[in-house]
Design an enzyme around this catalytic site. Structure first.
Site, PDB file in Angstrom:
ATOM      1  N   HIS A   5       0.818  -1.214   0.000  1.00  0.00           N
ATOM      2  CA  HIS A   5       0.000   0.000   0.000  1.00  0.00           C
ATOM      3  C   HIS A   5       0.852   1.265   0.000  1.00  0.00           C
ATOM      4  CE1 HIS A   5      -3.638   2.082   0.020  1.00  0.00           C
ATOM      5  NE2 HIS A   5      -4.133   1.783   1.203  1.00  0.00           N
ATOM      6  N   ASP A  57      -2.167   2.302  -4.576  1.00  0.00           N
ATOM      7  CA  ASP A  57      -3.400   2.750  -3.915  1.00  0.00           C
ATOM      8  C   ASP A  57      -4.485   1.694  -4.055  1.00  0.00           C
ATOM      9  OD1 ASP A  57      -2.251   5.183  -3.212  1.00  0.00           O
ATOM     10  OD2 ASP A  57      -2.881   6.154  -5.083  1.00  0.00           O
TER      11      ASP A  57
END
Length: 399
Positions: free
Chosen positions: A370, A374
């Site tokens: 992450h 995204d």
């Protein structure tokens, strides 16, 4: 001739002498496998460059530096054998020897296709199974009736209690270099990435139809079966080009993007999971993908996988479905930022045009870092993979 631990990569400095395939003082043939060594990345066999008598210097279980002499082979004089002597047995790979034992195949009757006439696992598979007749005990073959007491122990009502000094029921075994390396990398992934997983599911009806329609011709033309993996490799290449962050990794304060797709294919081996890499997979045809995966599987069985086969991956695919997994969270292979998890195909009821129908469904999982990917990109990537495998005709025609 000296048997030395070879260099297998710049970052590999020592190796474990896993086992000797021949005993000390045994005669070995040229090109016969004599030793198996393990590093933290691969397992490989060392072959005899000459025929002769083996002397073991480093015993099994010892860890030695790269370049260490672990054994020697003294050349044996060449002499004609006596009349009627049995011919020398062909060299046999460990994987072939194990498979032959499982399938009860006579190795002496199998012509070897490997180097120096070596019998490989593929040779054993081609030879097929041959049941071994086991003679019955004399008592069973006898036609005379057997008294009860002659073949059954009379029941004992009063047995002595088991002694307190029982054998321990636990074992302590030193971790192999490969297993230690796997453990270290898994912990590194947990500590140094912000790993999340998103899920979806795909209807594989059309892939299954394509495989049924083209598999026989595909096999005859290319020598390999048309599997699920080539469809998913091509689908991932399409998705990686649409969402390049999933094909990138972090290096310090920089993000390194790749304009090519080096896809790692996770393959379960006897001593741990290895991930050989399909290089420039976006340029490969379906048959080239299947051929390379089959070649990797053979290399792994015969301990011939090289460090170069494992390096340079930008994205990975893991198929837990071959073991029956219905759903799981695949773990990243650093420094990569994404890994796709495939799972078992299962007939399930789904809604189509207002009707409930049965379809062959597969759950898909994408684990991603992450820090660089995204949630929108991760979901979009997995949705693109789903679309490609549910409508695979374009991929198949192009590939």
């Amino acid at each position: 001739m000296e048997i030395k631990v070879p260099e297998v990569g710049e970052s590999v400095h020592d190796a474990l002498v896993a086992r000797w395939l021949k005993e000390d003082g045994a005669a070995v043939a040229k090109d016969e496998a004599v030793c198996e060594i393990e590093t933290d990345k691969i397992t490989l066999e060392l072959n005899a460059d000459i025929a002769g008598i083996l002397t073991i210097i480093a015993p099994a279980g010892e860890t030695v530096k790269i370049g260490t002499v672990i054994g020697r082979i003294a050349a044996a004089p060449v002499a004609a054998g006596p009349a009627g002597a049995e011919p020398a047995k062909p060299p046999v790979s460990p994987s072939a020897r194990k498979l032959a034992a499982e399938k009860s195949v006579d190795l002496a009757a199998i012509p070897g296709s490997g180097r120096g006439g070596r019998v490989t696992a593929e040779d054993v598979v081609k030879a097929g199974s041959q049941p071994v007749e086991t003679p019955l005990p004399q008592a069973v073959r006898s036609e005379e009736p057997i008294p009860y007491a002659a073949h059954l122990e009379p029941p004992t009502l009063n047995r002595e209690p088991a002694p307190d000094n029982r054998e321990p029921r636990t074992r302590r075994v030193v971790m192999t270099p490969i297993r230690r390396r796997i453990a270290e990398r898994l912990m590194t992934t947990r500590r140094e990435t912000a790993m999340l997983t998103t899920f979806n599911e795909a209807d594989l009806s059309r892939i299954i139809e394509l495989r049924k329609k083209h598999n026989e011709h595909f096999l005859q033309r290319h020598g390999v079966k048309l599997g699920f993996m080539s469809f998913f490799v091509k689908a991932c290449c399409e998705a990686l080009q649409a969402f390049p962050a999933v094909n990138a990794f972090i290096d310090g304060n920089d993000i390194v993007y790749h304009d090519y797709c080096n896809i790692g294919i996770a393959i379960g081996a006897e001593k741990g999971l290895v991930v050989p890499v399909l290089r420039d997979a976006e340029r490969l045809h379906f048959f080239e993908i299947e051929q390379q995966i089959e070649a990797f599987a053979v290399k792994i069985r015969e301990n011939r996988l090289a460090i170069a086969d494992l390096e340079g991956g930008t994205f990975s695919i893991s198929n837990g479905g071959v073991y029956g997994s219905l759903l799981s969270t695949p773990i990243l292979n650093p420094p990569q930022s994404g890994v796709l998890g495939m799972h078992a195909v299962q007939d399930r009821p789904v809604a189509r045009d207002g009707q409930v129908v049965i379809r062959p469904m597969m759950y898909l999982a994408l684990s991603y870092d992450h820090r660089i990917v995204d949630g929108r990109e991760a979901v979009g990537f997995l949705k693109r993979v789903k679309e490609c495998v549910e409508e695979p005709e374009e991929l198949f025609l192009e590939g």
